[in-house]
Design a protein around this motif. Structure first.
Motif, mmCIF file in Angstrom:
data_model
loop_
_atom_site.group_PDB
_atom_site.id
_atom_site.type_symbol
_atom_site.label_atom_id
_atom_site.label_comp_id
_atom_site.label_asym_id
_atom_site.label_seq_id
_atom_site.Cartn_x
_atom_site.Cartn_y
_atom_site.Cartn_z
ATOM 1 N N TRP A 1 -3.018 -12.149 8.251
ATOM 2 C CA TRP A 1 -2.695 -10.984 7.415
ATOM 3 C C TRP A 1 -2.961 -11.353 5.963
ATOM 4 O O TRP A 1 -2.429 -12.335 5.454
ATOM 5 C CB TRP A 1 -1.229 -10.582 7.589
ATOM 6 C CG TRP A 1 -0.807 -9.431 6.701
ATOM 7 C CD1 TRP A 1 -1.533 -8.313 6.415
ATOM 8 C CD2 TRP A 1 0.423 -9.312 5.988
ATOM 9 N NE1 TRP A 1 -0.831 -7.492 5.566
ATOM 10 C CE2 TRP A 1 0.381 -8.077 5.287
ATOM 11 C CE3 TRP A 1 1.556 -10.109 5.866
ATOM 12 C CZ2 TRP A 1 1.425 -7.634 4.491
ATOM 13 C CZ3 TRP A 1 2.608 -9.671 5.073
ATOM 14 C CH2 TRP A 1 2.540 -8.441 4.399
ATOM 15 N N ASP B 1 -2.578 -9.828 2.274
ATOM 16 C CA ASP B 1 -2.015 -8.771 1.428
ATOM 17 C C ASP B 1 -2.892 -8.631 0.185
ATOM 18 O O ASP B 1 -2.822 -9.443 -0.734
ATOM 19 C CB ASP B 1 -0.578 -9.123 1.036
ATOM 20 C CG ASP B 1 0.066 -8.042 0.178
ATOM 21 O OD1 ASP B 1 -0.453 -6.900 0.189
ATOM 22 O OD2 ASP B 1 1.066 -8.332 -0.504
ATOM 23 N N ARG C 1 5.498 -3.629 5.706
ATOM 24 C CA ARG C 1 4.175 -4.041 6.184
ATOM 25 C C ARG C 1 4.249 -5.389 6.894
ATOM 26 O O ARG C 1 3.551 -5.631 7.881
ATOM 27 C CB ARG C 1 3.202 -4.101 5.004
ATOM 28 C CG ARG C 1 2.866 -2.720 4.450
ATOM 29 C CD ARG C 1 1.832 -2.749 3.339
ATOM 30 N NE ARG C 1 2.358 -3.273 2.090
ATOM 31 C CZ ARG C 1 1.958 -4.398 1.515
ATOM 32 N NH1 ARG C 1 1.030 -5.139 2.105
ATOM 33 N NH2 ARG C 1 2.492 -4.802 0.371
ATOM 34 N N ASP D 1 -4.527 -5.495 4.001
ATOM 35 C CA ASP D 1 -3.869 -4.340 3.384
ATOM 36 C C ASP D 1 -4.452 -4.093 2.001
ATOM 37 O O ASP D 1 -4.399 -4.971 1.130
ATOM 38 C CB ASP D 1 -2.364 -4.593 3.258
ATOM 39 C CG ASP D 1 -1.636 -4.398 4.579
ATOM 40 O OD1 ASP D 1 -2.298 -4.019 5.558
ATOM 41 O OD2 ASP D 1 -0.418 -4.645 4.622
ATOM 42 N N ARG E 1 -6.323 -1.731 6.346
ATOM 43 C CA ARG E 1 -5.194 -0.801 6.287
ATOM 44 C C ARG E 1 -4.937 -0.429 4.823
ATOM 45 O O ARG E 1 -5.351 -1.135 3.914
ATOM 46 C CB ARG E 1 -3.919 -1.419 6.860
ATOM 47 C CG ARG E 1 -4.023 -1.939 8.276
ATOM 48 C CD ARG E 1 -2.655 -2.262 8.873
ATOM 49 N NE ARG E 1 -1.799 -3.022 7.963
ATOM 50 C CZ ARG E 1 -0.576 -3.457 8.289
ATOM 51 N NH1 ARG E 1 -0.083 -3.197 9.504
ATOM 52 N NH2 ARG E 1 0.161 -4.151 7.444
ATOM 53 N N ARG E 2 -4.260 0.687 4.626
ATOM 54 C CA ARG E 2 -3.853 1.093 3.288
ATOM 55 C C ARG E 2 -2.375 0.799 3.136
ATOM 56 O O ARG E 2 -1.540 1.339 3.894
ATOM 57 C CB ARG E 2 -4.121 2.582 3.041
ATOM 58 C CG ARG E 2 -5.577 2.989 3.200
ATOM 59 C CD ARG E 2 -6.501 2.193 2.266
ATOM 60 N NE ARG E 2 -7.914 2.518 2.421
ATOM 61 C CZ ARG E 2 -8.724 1.931 3.268
ATOM 62 N NH1 ARG E 2 -8.267 0.995 4.083
ATOM 63 N NH2 ARG E 2 -9.992 2.264 3.324
ATOM 64 N N GLY E 3 -2.041 -0.092 2.182
ATOM 65 C CA GLY E 3 -0.668 -0.577 2.038
ATOM 66 C C GLY E 3 0.226 0.373 1.278
ATOM 67 O O GLY E 3 0.602 0.115 0.133
#
Length: 429
Positions: A4, A6, A74, A42, A65-67
C-alpha cells in the motif's frame, strides 16, 4: 505480499532526479522476488492516474484508488484487503532506499523502518502475514504517525542498522540504508547531492574522485530531468573514445586529448545517470564496461604510433614499448578476474591498502593527464615509457597480491567481509 502506497499528499513532494517519489517506490518494488500480488496506490480525490515514464512499471499489479477517507479508514480497508498476507506500507512523500523492500519482504516478523537522520520522521511499516491483532490505537494521520505508535507501544520493533547488509558490490563500498522525508525543493536539492555522492565507488582513481565530479554533476541533473537514457550517453562516449584513436595516430594530439577528456567525464555520467534514475540495463552495462576494457590499450598504441612508430617501425624502442604495454594491460586485466571469481567482489575491496592503491594504479584516468602533460612540454616519449613502467608495476602488484591472498594468506578459507575503503559515509547536510 500486498503493498500500500499512500500518495494522497504526493503532490507536495518535489521530484528527485526527474522521478516522482511514487515512481522511485515502484522501481524499488519492480525486482521483488516473489513479486507483490497487489500494489494499492491512494491518490488525492479527483486526481487522474499519473503517467509513469517507464514501461516496466506498467507491468506491476497496480490498483489506483482515490483517498477520500481519512488515513485510518483507508488503512483499515487495506488491512481487510490483505487477507492475512504480509503488508508493506509506504508513503509517497518519502525517499526510500530501493534496497529496503527486498530486505523487508524476506523477514518473517513485522518491522518498522525509521529514518536514520533525526528528527526526520520518514518511515516504512512491514507487517508479517497474519500479524494484525491490536495493530494500532488512536488516530494516526499518516505512515510516520503509525510507525511511531507501533514502536512506542512495543507492538512492532524498529529495524536496526546492524540488520542491514549495505555492501554494494558494483560500487565497492558499504552504504547504510536511507529514508528521508522530502518536504521542499531545498530538501530535494540536498538529497540529490546525497544520492549523487553515494553513487561514487568506494575505491577509484584520484581524478574520478576529486576532479571530474563537478562536471559530472552539471551533466547528470539536466539529463535526469529530461529523462535521457544513459545508453545514449554511453554511445556518445564510445564515439569520443574511438574517435580519439585516429586523431592521436595521425599526430592531432590536442584534438585527441579533448575527445578523451570528454569521454572520461561521460564515462562517469552514464553510470551515475543509470543508477540514480533506475535506467541501468544489461545492454548498457555491456556497452559501458566493454568500452572501459577495450579502449585503453588502443589509446596507448595510438599514442606510440603518433609519436613515431609509423616511421621507426614496431622493432624500435617505441614500438617495443607499445607492444609491452598492450601485453601487460591484458595480463593485468586477466589477473584481476581471479579475485572476483573466488570472493564475488572486486579485488580492491580486500584491504584498505588495496583500496588506496586503486587511487593511483595505471589506469586511463591517471595515465591520460600524465601523457598529455609530457607531450605539451615536449617529453611525450619519456612520458609514454614512464606509463609503460607504471603499467608493469601495476600488473606485478596485482599478480603478487593475488598470489599472497590466495596462497599465503588463504583468505578464501576465511569468512572475510569486504573492507570499507570509502573515505566516509555521505551526509545530507
Amino acid at each position: 505480499m500486498l503493498v500500500w502506497i499512500d500518495a494522497v499528499a504526493a503532490d507536495s513532494a518535489p521530484p528527485i532526479f526527474g522521478l516522482s517519489l511514487l515512481e522511485r517506490h515502484l522501481h524499488g518494488l519492480r525486482n521483488l522476488k516473489p513479486a507483490p500480488a497487489r500494489i494499492i496506490i491512494d491518490l488525492p480525490p479527483g486526481t487522474p492516474e499519473p503517467k509513469l515514464g517507464d514501461k516496466r512499471l506498467d507491468r506491476l499489479p497496480l490498483e489506483w484508488r482515490r483517498g477520500e477517507a481519512s488515513y485510518v479508514l483507508r488503512l483499515v480497508q487495506v488491512l481487510a484487503a490483505s487477507s492475512g498476507q504480509s503488508l508493506l506500507i509506504l508513503d509517497a512523500t518519502t525517499l526510500a532506499d530501493a534496497r529496503l523492500p527486498a530486505v523487508l519482504a524476506a523477514r518473517t516478523a513485522s518491522t518498522v523502518v525509521l529514518s536514520r537522520e533525526k528528527p526526520d520522521r520518514a518511515a516504512i511499516v512491514y507487517l508479517a502475514a497474519g500479524d494484525r491483532a491490536t495493530l494500532f490505537e488512536g488516530q494516526p494521520q499518516n505512515t510516520a504517525d503509525l510507525a511511531a505508535q507501533l514502536v512506542e507501544t512495543g507492538r512492532v520493533p524498529a529495524f536496526k542498522d546492524e540488520e542491514f547488509n549495505g555492501f554494494v558490490r558494483r560500487l565497492r563500498r558499504t552504504l547504510p540504508y536511507y529514508l528521508f522525508s522530502v518536504e521542499s525543493p531545498a530538501r530535494a536539492a540536498k538529497l540529490e547531492r546525497f544520492l549523487f555522492w553515494s553513487n561514487y565507488k568506494g575505491s577509484t582513481d584520484l581524478f574520478t574522485r576529486y576532479v571530474y565530479p563537478p562536471l559530472v554533476w552539471l551533466c547528470v541533473r539536466p539529463l535526469a530531468r529530461w529523462r535521457i537514457h544513459p545508453n545514449w550517453v554511453t554511445l556518445v562516449s564510445i564515439v569520443l573514445a574511438l574517435g580519439a584513436i585516429p586523431c592521436w595516430a595521425s599526430g592531432y594530439f590536442i584534438t585527441g586529448f579533448v575527445m578523451a577528456y570528454g569521454m572520461s567525464v561521460l564515462d562517469s555520467v552514464d553510470g551515475k545517470l543509470a543508477r540514480l534514475t533506475f535506467t541501468d540495463s544489461v545492454s548498457g552495462n555491456y556497452l559501458d564496461h566493454g568500452l572501459d576494457m577495450v579502449h585503453p590499450p588502443l589509446w596507448y598504441l595510438s599514442w606510440a604510433y603518433g609519436l613515431g612508430i609509423a616511421s621507426e617501425g614496431w622493432s624500435s624502442p617505441l614500438g617495443q614499448g607499445a607492444i609491452a604495454i598492450f601485453v601487460l594491460y591484458v595480463i593485468d586485466r586477466l589477473v584481476l578476474k581471479i579475485y572476483p571469481y573466488v570472493f564475488k567482489r572486486a579485488f580492491h575491496t580486500h584491504s584498505r591498502m588495496d583500496g588506496l592503491v586503486r587511487s593511483f594504479i595505471c589506469r586511463r584516468n591517471m595515465s591520460l593527464p600524465l601523457f598529455m602533460l609530457g607531450y605539451l612540454v615536449g617529453l611525450g616519449r619519456e612520458a609514454f615509457f614512464l606509463i609503460v613502467a607504471w603499467q608493469a608495476a601495476t600488473t606485478l602488484y596485482h599478480a603478487g597480491r593475488t598470489f599472497w591472498i590466495l596462497c599465503v594468506e588463504k583468505a578464501q578459507r576465511q569468512d572475510r567481509a569486504p573492507v570499507e575503503v570509502a573515505a566516509k559515509h555521505v551526509k545530507v547536510d
